[in-house]
Write a protein that holds these residues in place. Structure first.
Motif, PDB file in Angstrom:
ATOM      1  N   ASP A   1       9.148   1.302  -1.568  1.00 39.76           N
ATOM      2  CA  ASP A   1       8.766   0.257  -0.997  1.00 39.76           C
ATOM      3  C   ASP A   1       7.373   0.289  -0.590  1.00 39.76           C
ATOM      4  O   ASP A   1       6.685  -0.448  -0.309  1.00 39.76           O
ATOM      5  N   VAL A   2       6.974   1.044  -0.892  1.00 40.40           N
ATOM      6  CA  VAL A   2       5.236   1.483   0.212  1.00 40.40           C
ATOM      7  C   VAL A   2       4.806   1.603  -1.234  1.00 40.40           C
ATOM      8  O   VAL A   2       3.866   0.780  -1.939  1.00 40.40           O
ATOM      9  N   ALA A   3       4.895   2.243  -2.284  1.00 33.82           N
ATOM     10  CA  ALA A   3       4.118   1.656  -3.688  1.00 33.82           C
ATOM     11  C   ALA A   3       4.619   0.454  -3.949  1.00 33.82           C
ATOM     12  O   ALA A   3       3.637  -0.037  -4.769  1.00 33.82           O
ATOM     13  N   LYS A   4       5.457  -0.825  -3.828  1.00 35.68           N
ATOM     14  CA  LYS A   4       5.091  -2.247  -3.718  1.00 35.68           C
ATOM     15  C   LYS A   4       3.945  -2.841  -3.335  1.00 35.68           C
ATOM     16  O   LYS A   4       4.230  -3.890  -3.441  1.00 35.68           O
ATOM     17  N   GLU A   5       3.918  -2.586  -2.244  1.00 35.80           N
ATOM     18  CA  GLU A   5       2.916  -2.915  -1.394  1.00 35.80           C
ATOM     19  C   GLU A   5       1.244  -2.586  -1.878  1.00 35.80           C
ATOM     20  O   GLU A   5       0.969  -3.424  -2.077  1.00 35.80           O
ATOM     21  N   LEU A   6       1.749  -1.462  -2.520  1.00 33.38           N
ATOM     22  CA  LEU A   6       0.702  -0.788  -2.883  1.00 33.38           C
ATOM     23  C   LEU A   6       0.393  -1.803  -4.067  1.00 33.38           C
ATOM     24  O   LEU A   6      -1.642  -2.030  -4.343  1.00 33.38           O
ATOM     25  N   GLN A   7       1.501  -1.890  -4.939  1.00 29.28           N
ATOM     26  CA  GLN A   7       1.265  -2.682  -6.316  1.00 29.28           C
ATOM     27  C   GLN A   7       0.255  -4.392  -5.875  1.00 29.28           C
ATOM     28  O   GLN A   7      -0.180  -4.680  -6.503  1.00 29.28           O
ATOM     29  N   LYS A   8       0.803  -4.707  -4.739  1.00 29.04           N
ATOM     30  CA  LYS A   8       0.230  -6.548  -4.379  1.00 29.04           C
ATOM     31  C   LYS A   8      -0.933  -5.811  -3.879  1.00 29.04           C
ATOM     32  O   LYS A   8      -1.213  -7.776  -3.904  1.00 29.04           O
ATOM     33  N   SER A   9      -1.061  -5.084  -3.027  1.00 23.43           N
ATOM     34  CA  SER A   9      -2.399  -4.963  -2.998  1.00 23.43           C
ATOM     35  C   SER A   9      -3.912  -5.033  -3.461  1.00 23.43           C
ATOM     36  O   SER A   9      -4.845  -5.189  -3.309  1.00 23.43           O
ATOM     37  N   GLY A  10      -3.625  -4.725  -5.209  1.00 27.42           N
ATOM     38  CA  GLY A  10      -4.784  -4.922  -5.518  1.00 27.42           C
ATOM     39  C   GLY A  10      -5.029  -3.418  -6.053  1.00 27.42           C
ATOM     40  O   GLY A  10      -4.346  -2.927  -6.766  1.00 27.42           O
ATOM     41  N   THR A  11      -6.682  -2.990  -5.948  1.00 24.14           N
ATOM     42  CA  THR A  11      -7.133  -1.888  -7.327  1.00 24.14           C
ATOM     43  C   THR A  11      -7.031  -1.002  -5.711  1.00 24.14           C
ATOM     44  O   THR A  11      -6.722  -0.881  -5.067  1.00 24.14           O
TER      45      THR A  11
ATOM     46  N   VAL B   1      -0.782  13.379  -5.235  1.00 20.46           N
ATOM     47  CA  VAL B   1      -0.571  13.852  -4.304  1.00 20.46           C
ATOM     48  C   VAL B   1      -0.968  12.857  -3.103  1.00 20.46           C
ATOM     49  O   VAL B   1      -0.904  12.380  -2.127  1.00 20.46           O
ATOM     50  N   TYR B   2      -1.516  11.346  -3.363  1.00 20.53           N
ATOM     51  CA  TYR B   2      -2.043  10.369  -2.704  1.00 20.53           C
ATOM     52  C   TYR B   2      -2.653   9.190  -3.370  1.00 20.53           C
ATOM     53  O   TYR B   2      -3.118   9.456  -4.223  1.00 20.53           O
ATOM     54  N   ILE B   3      -2.066   7.958  -2.379  1.00 24.26           N
ATOM     55  CA  ILE B   3      -2.776   6.304  -3.360  1.00 24.26           C
ATOM     56  C   ILE B   3      -3.639   6.020  -1.868  1.00 24.26           C
ATOM     57  O   ILE B   3      -3.196   5.534  -1.386  1.00 24.26           O
ATOM     58  N   ALA B   4      -5.068   5.671  -2.110  1.00 23.70           N
ATOM     59  CA  ALA B   4      -6.025   5.347  -1.248  1.00 23.70           C
ATOM     60  C   ALA B   4      -5.646   3.641  -2.341  1.00 23.70           C
ATOM     61  O   ALA B   4      -6.133   3.646  -3.253  1.00 23.70           O
ATOM     62  N   GLY B   5      -5.501   2.645  -0.673  1.00 21.81           N
ATOM     63  CA  GLY B   5      -5.204   1.321  -1.244  1.00 21.81           C
ATOM     64  C   GLY B   5      -5.067   0.295  -0.060  1.00 21.81           C
ATOM     65  O   GLY B   5      -4.673   1.532   1.293  1.00 21.81           O
ATOM     66  N   GLY B   6      -4.510  -0.440   0.309  1.00 21.61           N
ATOM     67  CA  GLY B   6      -4.044  -1.483   0.792  1.00 21.61           C
ATOM     68  C   GLY B   6      -5.111  -2.307   1.305  1.00 21.61           C
ATOM     69  O   GLY B   6      -5.636  -2.891   0.715  1.00 21.61           O
ATOM     70  N   PRO B   7      -4.668  -2.894   2.745  1.00 23.89           N
ATOM     71  CA  PRO B   7      -3.732  -2.277   3.556  1.00 23.89           C
ATOM     72  C   PRO B   7      -2.230  -2.682   2.995  1.00 23.89           C
ATOM     73  O   PRO B   7      -2.204  -3.683   3.003  1.00 23.89           O
ATOM     74  N   VAL B   8      -1.610  -1.071   4.115  1.00 21.63           N
ATOM     75  CA  VAL B   8      -0.163  -2.237   3.459  1.00 21.63           C
ATOM     76  C   VAL B   8       0.679  -2.875   4.554  1.00 21.63           C
ATOM     77  O   VAL B   8       1.063  -2.070   5.599  1.00 21.63           O
ATOM     78  N   THR B   9       1.488  -3.451   4.459  1.00 17.49           N
ATOM     79  CA  THR B   9       2.076  -4.622   5.261  1.00 17.49           C
ATOM     80  C   THR B   9       3.899  -3.606   5.782  1.00 17.49           C
ATOM     81  O   THR B   9       3.685  -3.882   6.458  1.00 17.49           O
ATOM     82  N   VAL B  10       4.048  -2.709   4.689  1.00 15.94           N
ATOM     83  CA  VAL B  10       5.224  -2.161   5.339  1.00 15.94           C
ATOM     84  C   VAL B  10       5.515  -1.293   6.078  1.00 15.94           C
ATOM     85  O   VAL B  10       4.745  -0.687   6.905  1.00 15.94           O
ATOM     86  N   GLY B  11       6.690  -2.014   7.598  1.00 22.03           N
ATOM     87  CA  GLY B  11       6.147  -1.529   8.731  1.00 22.03           C
ATOM     88  C   GLY B  11       6.404   0.194   8.419  1.00 22.03           C
ATOM     89  O   GLY B  11       7.137   0.466   8.592  1.00 22.03           O
TER      90      GLY B  11
ATOM     91  N   SER C   1       3.601  -1.027 -13.168  1.00 23.08           N
ATOM     92  CA  SER C   1       5.159  -0.613 -12.217  1.00 23.08           C
ATOM     93  C   SER C   1       5.294   0.232 -11.883  1.00 23.08           C
ATOM     94  O   SER C   1       4.720   1.045 -11.434  1.00 23.08           O
ATOM     95  N   VAL C   2       6.593   0.338 -10.795  1.00 15.44           N
ATOM     96  CA  VAL C   2       7.364   0.515  -9.755  1.00 15.44           C
ATOM     97  C   VAL C   2       8.786   0.632 -10.213  1.00 15.44           C
ATOM     98  O   VAL C   2       9.011  -0.093 -10.026  1.00 15.44           O
ATOM     99  N   SER C   3       9.085   2.137  -9.874  1.00 16.78           N
ATOM    100  CA  SER C   3      10.970   2.396 -10.266  1.00 16.78           C
ATOM    101  C   SER C   3      10.787   3.100  -8.732  1.00 16.78           C
ATOM    102  O   SER C   3      10.353   3.464  -8.064  1.00 16.78           O
ATOM    103  N   SER C   4      12.434   3.702  -8.675  1.00 19.66           N
ATOM    104  CA  SER C   4      12.358   4.323  -7.743  1.00 19.66           C
ATOM    105  C   SER C   4      11.835   5.459  -7.620  1.00 19.66           C
ATOM    106  O   SER C   4      11.807   6.394  -6.066  1.00 19.66           O
TER     107      SER C   4
ATOM    108  N   ALA D   1       5.184  15.928  -2.671  1.00 19.34           N
ATOM    109  CA  ALA D   1       5.054  14.593  -2.717  1.00 19.34           C
ATOM    110  C   ALA D   1       4.084  13.746  -2.407  1.00 19.34           C
ATOM    111  O   ALA D   1       3.025  14.173  -1.611  1.00 19.34           O
ATOM    112  N   ALA D   2       3.561  12.874  -2.717  1.00 16.78           N
ATOM    113  CA  ALA D   2       2.957  10.964  -2.297  1.00 16.78           C
ATOM    114  C   ALA D   2       2.475  11.072  -1.375  1.00 16.78           C
ATOM    115  O   ALA D   2       3.496  10.861  -0.975  1.00 16.78           O
ATOM    116  N   VAL D   3       1.434  11.335  -0.041  1.00 21.33           N
ATOM    117  CA  VAL D   3       1.570  10.333   0.448  1.00 21.33           C
ATOM    118  C   VAL D   3       0.590   8.778   1.039  1.00 21.33           C
ATOM    119  O   VAL D   3      -0.510   9.256  -0.182  1.00 21.33           O
TER     120      VAL D   3
END
Length: 818
Positions: free
Chosen positions: A591-601, A613-623, A545-548, A575-577
């Motif tokens: 917005d980025v977190a929701k795209e990472l959620q869609k990307s899978g693992t 500090v960091y979430i590795a995943g993606g690719p993220v389509t948020v411009g 899940s993702v919140s604000s 802050a995380a990047v």
């Protein structure tokens, strides 16, 4: 011959120590590294020594320079030595020399070696150019090893995750090394474009030669490397050989006391599977009596050849390790009175990790001069965690969520010295009340990194703590500096020349780092030498899940940012990047977190206190809300009362003309040549921002942006005047489009008038790519409509370039033509 001494079973008889075992095995010293800059802790040390001993690789002035990138010319010399040893010297008079290696060269060895490797087709060259001064990449190394050793790819297909990054001529050879087990990257990545260090090449070369190439027999002189001597019960011996031994029988081994000649008859021998060591069981010999600190002789008969070795029986004691110095190869122990003694690490500890011993009870063997001959880990009671000092005598382990009492026990030989010891940044300190401003460590203080050791009662007896203030995501290593991906929220560069770098509680080398590793560091820690820790993911899976403000994954909640965290732990992050596909880091929002959620693992990285500090995943389509832009006019500074404003008029690479007005203190960051200066982000403010005025008295006519560090008052100046026509990168808020960051290019820019053709791939060593933006300003005077915007991939013909900006990898981002 040494003086006879009975075994002194001294030990730290306290809650820290454990009972002495009855069968203590006693290793005898093996040879130390012959190079002052090759640590005995290095995973490459043994292979370096073997390659040097065989005469294939050389050092200089007592140094090997293990972390330097190896050049193609150096590899040519190494392989030529090997090939001539294996195949014998062959006439190369008919071999056409490489075009860039002349017979008139001062380096005659390189000239001769280049013809040898060309004769054996180990090096093919590029249009007959050898390029000996260039560094060798890992994919090039794979190809020359395959050709030099005639390696053949078997039917398997071991997975290499980044094989697609290797050139088509090298990819099959990288696959061959993987199939044959010559390369076994822990994370499945070979990093084909990375440079090879001298230490890494030594290991690749020795593994290949030993397993598949066949080291010439003339170089395979069998010898005894090490002996693990008689135990307290006179029953066991272990012998380690330099090479494999085919077979061994009890009658082939003779062990005698050097002084009395007393013989220890062999009952049984057990040869290791690889043939490089043998465990020997001895018959009981009541005539020998007690085991003395004395000399012994060993003779081993192998296929008619006799190998001899002399060794010395040592005394044994248990002690607690309170400090280690990996760089100087020293360790410090407590005595039973609470004082300390520092010793050089014995050569037999070549594979022992010093950091693993810190805060643990060890067994130490001493020679007749009371110098350690070997050390073994006896207990493993220490933990790594982040800590909070809740009371003077109470410590909370944060990730574990448990609170422990501090030990009140005294050292056995002292009625006044407590066993509990606290080290901060390598220096011994005392815990004080919260209000005691004179002490460095106080109640309620928190530390992101600590090694905590316990006594037999479960109380804390030792802490070595650091605050690792910064973090980075490893991009590359260059000149003993770890360089992180540029962008928001990361630490940039870590000078690792003399630093201690750990991973999973063990010391690692610079050559062990991989692109994408997450590193926390403190450049002033470890007594000023620097300390860093490479961490594993705190969580891996799909985001539930993702919140604000946070995400939830694998049952745990992680916040995007925590405004109080940086202050509580005195760190420079909060802050995380995530890593944008363009190779820059950017702060995560919902917005980025929701795209990472869609990307899978994804993989979540956090410090030991659990701060993400960091979430590795993606690719993220948020411009990424940013764009390269050309400034249509000078940046204008203005002031209303105490408030300072910035006005920026620019033409974006998208073709949009924008006019931004922003209060200086509302900017998140200023970036200059990839260095990020944080002004106001999620409550964090590292730099004060203000204008520098031409009329300082009346504060009129701003001429520059002045940044002042809030810690050491260092200043950075960014001019506002004469900026018209400059190239910058503007970062905007994703939700409202307001200007957040201005990125300037100083060292990463060049004024150069040069004609470039569409067939060209670079300008002065800087690479053009299809996405490079072209601002054609031929008819530009004051109106942005006069500027034509295209991309290099769309360009045909010739253009005259007058200015360009490029990134840290020398990729041209944009250029101006007229």
């Amino acid at each position: 011959m040494s003086k006879k001494r009975k075994i002194d079973k001294r030990f730290l008889a306290s809650a820290v120590a454990v009972v002495i075992t009855t069968t203590a095995v006693v290793p005898v010293a093996s040879a130390a590294s012959s190079f002052s800059d090759v640590s005995s802790q290095s995973s490459h040390a043994e292979n370096i020594e073997q390659a040097v001993e065989m005469g294939f690789i050389k050092g200089q002035n007592g140094k090997f320079h293990p972390n330097d990138s190896i050049t193609r010319g150096q590899v040519v010399k190494i392989l030529a030595r090997y090939l001539e040893n294996k195949h014998g010297k062959t006439s190369t008079s008919k071999v056409e020399p490489f075009a860039d290696v002349s017979s008139k060269s001062k380096d005659k060895e390189l000239y001769n070696a280049s013809r040898v490797v060309k004769y054996h087709e180990a090096f093919l060259g590029d249009s007959n150019f050898l390029r000996p001064g260039e560094v060798m990449t890992r994919e090039q190394m794979a190809s020359v090893l395959v050709r030099a050793f005639g390696l053949e790819r078997d039917g398997r297909n071991v997975e290499i995750k980044d094989l697609n990054q290797a050139g088509p001529q090298h990819a099959p050879n990288v696959q061959t090394l993987a199939n044959l087990g010559i390369t076994k990257p822990a994370d499945g990545r070979f990093l084909p474009k990375n440079a090879v260090t001298r230490a890494q090449f030594a290991s690749f070369f020795v593994r290949t030669a030993d397993s598949y190439g066949g080291i010439p027999n003339s170089l395979k002189k069998l010898k005894i490397n090490k002996v693990v001597t008689l135990n307290d019960a006179n029953q066991f011996v272990r012998i380690e050989f330099s090479h494999s031994v085919p077979k061994l029988a009890p009658e082939d081994v003779d062990i005698r006391h050097a002084k009395t000649g007393a013989n220890y008859p062999v009952k049984e021998v057990k040869l290791a599977e690889n043939g490089k060591s043998v465990d020997i069981e001895l018959f009981d010999n009541p005539k020998v009596g007690s085991v003395d600190v004395d000399d012994y002789h060993l003779t081993v008969n192998i296929a008619g050849d006799e190998l001899t070795y002399s060794f010395n029986r040592s005394t044994y004691a248990k002690s607690f390790v309170t400090d280690v110095d990996v760089l100087k190869n020293k360790f410090t122990i407590f005595t039973d009175k609470g004082s300390t003694k520092t010793y050089d690490v014995p050569a037999s500890m070549k594979k022992q990790d010093l950091q693993e011993l810190l805060g643990e009870t060890v067994g130490i063997w001493y020679d007749n001069k009371n110098k350690p001959t070997d050390v073994e880990l006896v207990t493993r009671k220490a933990k790594y965690d982040a800590i909070e000092i809740t009371k003077i005598d109470e410590i909370r382990l944060l990730s574990e969520g448990k609170t422990y009492n501090v030990s009140t026990a005294m050292f056995e030989g002292s009625s006044t010295k407590k066993q509990f010891t606290f080290y901060l940044d390598g220096k011994k300190v005392e815990i004080a009340d919260r209000d005691d401003l004179k002490k460095k460590v106080k109640v309620k203080d928190r530390f992101t990194h600590a090694k905590i050791s316990f006594d037999n009662l479960g109380n804390i007896v030792f802490i070595s703590a650091y605050n690792l203030h910064d973090f980075l995501i490893v991009d590359r290593v260059k000149d003993q500096e770890v360089i992180g991906y540029a962008g928001e929220g990361t630490g940039g560069i870590f000078n690792a020349k003399d630093a201690l770098i750990m991973k999973d509680g063990r010391v690692i080398e610079l050559s062990d780092l991989r692109r994408g590793d997450v590193m926390f560091f403190n450049e002033k820690g470890n007594k000023g030498k620097g300390i860093a820790e490479v961490v594993q993911p705190a969580a891996k899976g799909t985001i539930d899940s993702v919140s604000s403000k946070d995400i939830r994954i694998t049952g745990m909640t992680y916040r995007f940012n925590d405004t109080d965290y940086a202050e509580d732990y005195k760190v420079n992050y909060g802050a995380a990047v995530y890593l944008h596909p363009d190779g820059k880091t950017e702060f995560i929002d919902s917005d980025v977190a929701k795209e990472l959620q869609k990307s899978g693992t994804v993989e979540v990285y956090a410090d030991r206190a659990g701060n993400m500090v960091y979430i590795a995943g993606g690719p993220v389509t948020v411009g990424r809300k940013q764009s390269v832009a050309i400034l249509i006019d000078d940046i204008i500074g203005d002031r209303e009362g105490s408030r300072e404003f910035l006005e920026v008029e620019a033409l974006l690479a998208t073709g949009e003309k924008k006019w931004y007005t922003s209060e200086l203190e509302n900017l998140k960051t200023i970036i200059v040549d990839d260095v990020v200066y944080t002004i106001n982000h999620n409550g964090r403010s590292d730099w004060k921002i203000e204008f520098e005025y031409k009329d300082k008295k009346n504060r009129k006519d701003p001429t520059a942006i002045l940044l002042t560090a809030k810690t050491d008052k260092k200043t950075v100046k960014v001019p506002l005047t004469k900026t018209k026509g400059s190239l910058v990168r503007l970062h905007m808020d994703r939700s409202n489009g307001k200007l957040e960051t201005i990125e300037f290019f100083k060292k990463r820019s060049a004024k150069k008038k040069v004609v470039v053709k569409s067939s060209d791939s670079q300008i002065s060593g800087k690479r053009l790519n299809p996405e490079t933006i072209i601002f054609d300003t031929e008819y530009f005077s004051n109106h942005s409509n006069d500027i034509r915007i295209t991309k290099w991939g769309e360009h045909k013909g010739s253009i005259q370039v007058t200015f360009m900006i490029f990134d840290e990898n020398n990729n041209i981002l944009a250029l101006i033509t007229d």
